[in-house]
Design an enzyme around this catalytic site. Structure first.
Site, mmCIF file in Angstrom:
data_model
loop_
_atom_site.group_PDB
_atom_site.id
_atom_site.type_symbol
_atom_site.label_atom_id
_atom_site.label_comp_id
_atom_site.label_asym_id
_atom_site.label_seq_id
_atom_site.Cartn_x
_atom_site.Cartn_y
_atom_site.Cartn_z
ATOM 1 N N ARG A 259 -8.740 0.176 4.958
ATOM 2 C CA ARG A 259 -7.900 1.175 4.294
ATOM 3 C C ARG A 259 -6.605 0.562 3.796
ATOM 4 N NH1 ARG A 259 -8.107 6.945 7.055
ATOM 5 N NH2 ARG A 259 -6.625 7.205 5.371
ATOM 6 N N CYS B 248 -4.155 7.911 9.725
ATOM 7 C CA CYS B 248 -4.401 7.385 11.071
ATOM 8 C C CYS B 248 -3.932 8.358 12.139
ATOM 9 C CB CYS B 248 -3.662 6.052 11.247
ATOM 10 S SG CYS B 248 -4.395 4.711 10.308
ATOM 11 N N ARG C 129 2.302 13.974 13.613
ATOM 12 C CA ARG C 129 2.615 13.795 12.194
ATOM 13 C C ARG C 129 2.852 15.106 11.413
ATOM 14 N NH1 ARG C 129 -0.721 8.761 9.830
ATOM 15 N NH2 ARG C 129 1.244 8.435 8.765
ATOM 16 N N PRO C 130 3.876 15.877 11.821
ATOM 17 C CA PRO C 130 4.182 17.110 11.081
ATOM 18 C C PRO C 130 4.661 16.812 9.663
ATOM 19 C CG PRO C 130 5.921 16.615 12.672
ATOM 20 C CD PRO C 130 4.832 15.604 12.891
ATOM 21 N N ILE C 131 4.619 17.842 8.788
ATOM 22 C CA ILE C 131 5.107 17.662 7.412
ATOM 23 C C ILE C 131 6.211 18.679 7.101
ATOM 24 C CG2 ILE C 131 3.020 16.585 6.465
ATOM 25 C CD1 ILE C 131 2.382 19.411 5.274
ATOM 26 N N LYS D 265 0.829 -1.222 0.000
ATOM 27 C CA LYS D 265 0.000 0.000 0.000
ATOM 28 C C LYS D 265 0.855 1.260 0.000
ATOM 29 C CE LYS D 265 -1.337 1.674 3.928
ATOM 30 N NZ LYS D 265 -1.419 2.879 4.719
ATOM 31 N N ASN D 266 1.825 1.299 0.878
ATOM 32 C CA ASN D 266 2.567 2.563 1.023
ATOM 33 C C ASN D 266 3.512 2.834 -0.152
ATOM 34 O OD1 ASN D 266 1.158 3.166 3.301
ATOM 35 N ND2 ASN D 266 2.736 2.440 4.729
ATOM 36 N N ASP E 252 4.827 0.012 12.124
ATOM 37 C CA ASP E 252 3.555 -0.527 11.630
ATOM 38 C C ASP E 252 3.305 -1.971 12.064
ATOM 39 O OD1 ASP E 252 3.176 1.868 10.371
ATOM 40 O OD2 ASP E 252 3.607 1.154 8.359
#
Ligand code: EPZ
Length: 430
Positions: A397, A117, A122-124, A22-23, A305
């Protein structure tokens, strides 16, 4: 409301075929819009996050066709806007790859801030830092990432944290920049390598993916290609844990054993048997599993994960284990659910302390995120009695045909949408 109902206690056995990653798919499908020629991607997993991204790509005007099997055709010559702001894109994390892809190709992108999720803040910032370094003006406005450049020019970028998403996003944009971009402290995950391989197949010049220094020599344009996505390391790991927790015997087909090394070695350490073949792995559970200590780390370390699924196995092993989560600060939400099933787990800061118990017992539990959802399903299959799992949309998902694959391994599990169906299942399996 959609739920999974299962009756646990039976060891899983048989063969399961692992889907595409998926990723990796999210980065690769975004990359496919960077040429006006047709791109054909094989081994695309049929999971909701991928469907959201494909819908978003179609929504900006590209041709997106699902072919037989798991093949997807994309032709982006008809893209009419670089603004991606629909309901789909807001739901997924990997939507941010549209920024790198569109910025690289059109020098302009407007994309909704990523969802995904809830496993931490979760900064970008590292994505934005990378885009700015190659010459883009980047702003966050009205909940959107706005990126624009008159020219993109390669440069030296040092990543302050090892980030899968930022590494892939910068690779995408820099593939079409002028000159050379060097990403230092890059993520080394198999899906980073897979996206690089796919871009190279489209004519990009990326070297060093899989090491912590990636060198990208920009090219003027990319072309069409056919590419097959690697198997999903985390789906494979999840079935390995399901085999271990139920003391089963499962062969996973279509895997790359090297990508599973950290998982295989931990299972061996606690007493399971793991047999590797060229493109398959067999896991044979043990009735006497021992405790161990896990710390999540970027690849090739133990994947974040996989920690929730491993926690279920350790909850059933003898003695005290610990899991230290070092990537995301809020990834122990599943612990309360496992405790409801009889697990003895306490969380202090970023460490879960697990005291093994002999048996879990079925309960009504919730999938708090994608991997947490997989973990409670594994717990339900290992537990005595019936378990219902709510919020299964999270699980869907990222896992293709999860229930069907588990049933083929002998699990008593069904997807139901009413209390009536729950009762019917209970009556049927007794
Ligand atoms: C990817 O998320 C995966 N998602 C995650 O998969 C996975 O858990 C994670 O990588 C780690 O392997 C996708 O590929 C869509 P990161 P990503 O950027 O890219 C910090 C799943 O269940 N960071 O590698 O968002 C960040 O807070 C999921 O399939 C910054 O500080 O993860 C974290 O602590 C969930 N600034 C660390 O880096 C940034 O700009 C690693 O995050 C970016 C990240």
């Amino acid at each position: 409301m959609e739920q999974y109902i299962m009756k646990g206690g039976a060891p899983l056995s048989g063969e399961v075929t692992i889907a595409g990653a998926k990723n990796a798919a999210l980065g690769i499908l975004a990359g496919a819009v960077m040429t006006n020629e047709t791109v054909i991607i094989e081994n695309v997993p049929k999971v909701q996050d991928v469907e959201y991204l494909l819908d978003a790509i179609a929504d900006i005007g590209a041709v997106v066709e699902r072919k037989e099997g798991n093949k997807v055709l994309i032709n982006a010559s008809t893209i009419r806007t670089t603004q991606v702001d629909n309901d789909y894109i807001q739901k997924l994390r990997g939507g941010y790859y549209m920024v790198g892809a569109l910025l690289g190709k059109y020098h302009h992108a407007e994309v909704d801030m990523p969802g995904g999720c809830n496993i931490g803040s979760r900064p970008i910032d590292q994505h934005l830092k990378g885009f700015r370094a190659i010459g883009a003006d980047v702003r966050i406005k009205g909940g959107m990432i706005l990126a624009h450049a008159s020219r993109l020019v390669g440069t030296h970028i040092y990543m302050d944290v090892v980030s899968v998403g930022a590494t892939i996003n910068i690779m995408l944009a820099a593939s079409l920049a002028e000159g050379k971009t060097i990403i230092e402290n890059a993520a080394k995950e198999p899906h980073v390598v897979d996206v690089a391989n796919m871009l190279n197949c489209m004519g990009a010049n990326i070297k060093g993916a899989g090491t912590d220094v990636i060198r990208i020599k920009g090219v003027p344009e990319l072309h069409g290609c056919e590419y097959s996505i690697i198997p999903d390391q985390i789906e494979a790991g999840t079935f390995m844990m399901a085999a271990a927790a139920t003391r089963g015997d499962v062969v996973l087909k279509n895997v790359i054993p090297k990508h599973l090394e950290s998982i295989s070695s931990k299972l061996r350490e606690i007493g399971c048997e793991v047999v590797e073949e060229d493109d398959a792995v067999r896991v044979i559970g043990s009735n006497h599993m021992s405790a161990t200590h896990i710390k999540t780390l970027p690849y090739p370390g133990f994947p974040t994960d996989m920690q929730s699924q491993m926690a279920v196995v350790l909850a059933l092993a003898d003695g005290r284990s610990t899991i230290t989560e070092s990537i995301f600060e809020n990834r122990f939400q599943y612990v309360d659910e496992l405790v409801r099933m009889g697990a003895d787990i306490k969380v202090e800061g970023n460490v879960a302390m697990i005291e093994g118990v002999n048996m879990l017992s079925g309960a009504r539990v919730v999938a708090t995120d994608l991997r947490a959802g997989a973990a409670v399903v594994i717990a339900g299959l290992a537990a005595e009695g019936f378990t219902t799992v709510e919020e299964v949309a999270y699980i869907e998902r990222g896992y293709e045909s999860f229930v069907e694959k588990l049933r083929e391994l002998g699990a008593e599990i069904e997807r139901v949408s009413s209390e009536d169906e729950v009762q019917k299942f209970k009556y049927k399996v007794g």
